[in-house]
Design an enzyme around this catalytic site. Structure first.
Site, short mmCIF file in Angstrom:
data_model
loop_
_atom_site.label_atom_id
_atom_site.label_comp_id
_atom_site.label_asym_id
_atom_site.label_seq_id
_atom_site.Cartn_x
_atom_site.Cartn_y
_atom_site.Cartn_z
N ASP A 103 -8.99 -74.78 27.14
CA ASP A 103 -9.45 -74.94 28.52
C ASP A 103 -10.69 -74.06 28.69
O ASP A 103 -11.17 -73.45 27.73
CB ASP A 103 -8.34 -74.63 29.53
N CYS A 104 -11.22 -73.99 29.93
CA CYS A 104 -12.53 -73.36 30.11
C CYS A 104 -12.52 -71.88 29.75
O CYS A 104 -13.43 -71.38 29.07
CB CYS A 104 -13.02 -73.57 31.54
N SER A 105 -11.49 -71.15 30.17
CA SER A 105 -11.44 -69.72 29.87
C SER A 105 -10.84 -69.46 28.50
O SER A 105 -11.12 -68.43 27.87
CB SER A 105 -10.63 -68.98 30.94
N HIS A 115 -13.68 -71.79 37.54
CA HIS A 115 -14.25 -72.27 36.28
C HIS A 115 -15.18 -71.22 35.69
O HIS A 115 -15.78 -70.42 36.41
CB HIS A 115 -15.03 -73.57 36.54
N HIS A 127 -19.26 -75.15 27.83
CA HIS A 127 -18.00 -75.02 28.59
C HIS A 127 -17.07 -76.19 28.29
O HIS A 127 -17.46 -77.21 27.71
CB HIS A 127 -18.28 -74.90 30.09
N TYR A 145 0.42 -61.59 29.46
CA TYR A 145 0.50 -62.87 30.17
C TYR A 145 1.90 -63.46 30.02
O TYR A 145 2.39 -63.69 28.93
CB TYR A 145 -0.53 -63.84 29.59
N SER A 150 -10.08 -67.27 34.01
CA SER A 150 -11.45 -67.14 34.53
C SER A 150 -11.54 -66.21 35.73
O SER A 150 -12.47 -65.40 35.83
CB SER A 150 -12.01 -68.52 34.90
#
Length: 533
Positions: free
Chosen positions: A436-438, A490, A502, A319, A456
């Site tokens: 965060d969500c992921s 999401h 979540h 990444y 995600s």
């Protein structure tokens, strides 16, 4: 007449005997004539490097602090402490009575602040660090041909230890060990100082006896698992570094996240809601202390890196994103033979000592560091730049390597994620200071030995597809625009009973909700399984 002479003569003898006994009074209460360091301590006292007196106690077996050592060195070298440049320590202000000593020795490069800018005056230090301070102080040269058996050739203090050994300043222990990770005592450090100043105190160790002809030679096993490497690697050298989409777009409020050291907790507390939302598409992900990265490009004080453990299909190295170059450290140390510690507490603290008096750095859940040694309630872990630090064993799990991490159960994944209920959301967050969500799902799975994609929309392309009717705890559930037919935006962690855990958005915290409530029912787009049944 003869009687008077005898009485007078006896008086003279008694008088001189009294003077002799007075002059032989011990320098310290705990340093008798038979103490092995007495001659060296007497010498240092005569030079004004230490201050003695019959009523004083030296503390021969006590661990010496950095400030006490600094004072000895400054006096030994006759350094001018009258008007030192302010090194801007983070833990010591100029009004501290010993600030001139600390500033002087830091400015000389002999004993510098840690990566957090702290001098840590009350912290003890290791015998290995002591060797470095002595060599730097007296500009010593030399290398021993018969190294101590417990000093790894790649340890950052090894060269200095070898120099002290070559110059007969340090002879080690009878079993040919030096104990580089043990904290040094006041008497041992004083002896090193005395021997560095006055060669008459240096003791030449007797040569080791040759092995008997009938005894096969057994190769020495290195006491430490790290070893030199021809290839250099780059590691994250702060608690968390945020990867920015572009260099230099940060705001004043972001300073705690781009400074060195980093303070993510402070950053989270100082941002208001609008400032948190601003981060959307400005930051992309985060990397943790000790994570290996690849430097792709440099621009001024910024470096574009790729995080090796975070998969994206468009960058083979990992990444990508921009971080302050000061957050990175290049090392030539190979730790592949070391076991690893994975922090499985919500967060933990690395210490510079085992008394918990000197905090080195706070670290996140899923921080992974090489283990040099396990001792009692402590793990001795190797940091990217500053050698060995101490991690509470209760806060981590130790494995031979990452491949040896046992695969988790559904319950393992769900229970780990539940630790973070109530944690504030942070866009691009992969640390337990803010997810965060992921990021939370990526971190939990990585903690349990499974590397999944970071974002995600890539998580939704890997693993095994699962129908909604066949959902199991630990599965990832995804949501997309256009009634679930658009791009995934999401992800949640399914925990059973139609519910997910979540991190919704910057206005919310980690929580549990139904996957069939409101927008989640309308935009449900599918699920993926990364656990074996």
């Amino acid at each position: 007449m003869l009687r008077r002479f005898i009485v007078f003569f006896a008086f003279i003898i008694l008088l001189f005997s009294s003077f002799s006994n007075a002059s032989a009074a011990p320098l310290y209460k705990d340093v008798g004539d038979d103490h092995p360091a007495k001659a060296e301590l007497d010498f240092l006292a005569s030079k004004g490097i230490i201050t003695g007196g019959p009523g004083r106690t030296f503390g021969v077996d006590a661990e010496i602090t950095r400030l006490e050592a600094a004072e000895m060195i400054v006096k030994s070298l006759g350094l001018d402490t009258s008007s030192p440049v302010n090194p801007n320590f983070t833990d010591v202000t100029p009004d501290h009575v010993s600030f001139p000593v600390m500033a002087t020795i830091a400015n000389s490069g002999i004993m510098i602040a840690d990566e957090n800018g702290a001098f840590n005056p009350d912290a003890p230090f290791t015998r290995g660090e002591a060797a470095v301070f002595i060599v730097r102080s007296f500009d010593l040269k030399g290398a021993s041909k018969t190294p101590f058996v417990d000093v790894s050739p790649t340890y950052w203090v090894t060269e200095a230890i070898s120099t002290l050994q070559a110059m007969n300043i340090a002879t080690g222990y009878p079993d040919n060990t030096f104990k580089p990770l043990a904290n040094i005592t006041k008497s041992d450090f004083a002896v090193f100082i005395a021997r560095a100043i006055n060669p008459d105190f240096r003791i030449k160790a007797p040569p080791a006896p040759a092995p008997a002809p009938s005894t096969p030679t057994v190769p020495t096993v290195p006491a430490s698992c790290e070893k030199p490497s021809k290839a250099k690697t780059v590691k994250v050298n702060v608690q968390v570094t945020s990867l920015w989409h572009k260099p230099g777009i940060d705001r004043a409020v972001d300073r705690p996240s781009i400074s060195t050291p980093v303070d993510i907790s402070k950053w989270m507390k100082t941002m208001n809601l609008k400032q948190k939302w601003w981060l959307v598409d400005k930051t992309d992900t985060q990397a943790l202390f000790g994570d290996e990265v690849v430097v792709l490009q440099k621009s001024g004080k910024w470096s574009k890196i790729a995080v090796k453990d975070q998969y994206v299909p468009y960058q083979k190295e990992g990444y990508p994103g921009w971080v302050p170059t000061s957050h990175l450290f290049e090392t030539a140390t190979d730790t592949t033979d070391c076991s690893i510690a994975i922090v499985n507490a919500k967060s933990s603290t690395l210490y510079s000592d085992t008394n918990k008096k000197n905090k080195y750095i706070d670290i996140s859940y899923t921080t992974i560091l090489p283990v040099i040694k396990e001792e009692g309630e402590w793990l001795h872990v190797l940091t990217p730049q500053n050698g060995v630090k101490y991690l509470p064993k209760k806060d981590a799990k130790v494995h031979k390597n990452y491949a040896a991490v046992p695969k988790p159960t559904q319950k393992d994944i769900v229970n780990s994620a539940k630790m973070f209920l109530g944690l504030p959301y942070l866009w691009a967050g992969t640390s337990s200071f803010g997810f965060d969500c992921s990021g939370i799902i990526y971190s939990v799975y990585k903690n349990h030995g499974i590397l999944i994609p970071r974002d995600s929309f890539y998580q939704a392309t890997k693993g095994t597809p699962v129908s909604k009717s066949n959902l199991q705890p630990g599965d990832l559930v995804f949501f997309a625009g256009n009634g679930g037919k658009g791009k995934v935006y999401h992800v949640g962690l399914y925990i059973g009973d139609g519910k997910m855990l979540h991190a919704p958005n910057a206005s919310d915290k980690v929580k549990i909700e139904s996957i069939s409530a409101g927008v989640y029912k309308r935009n449900y787009s599918g699920a993926r399984r990364y656990l074996d049944k």
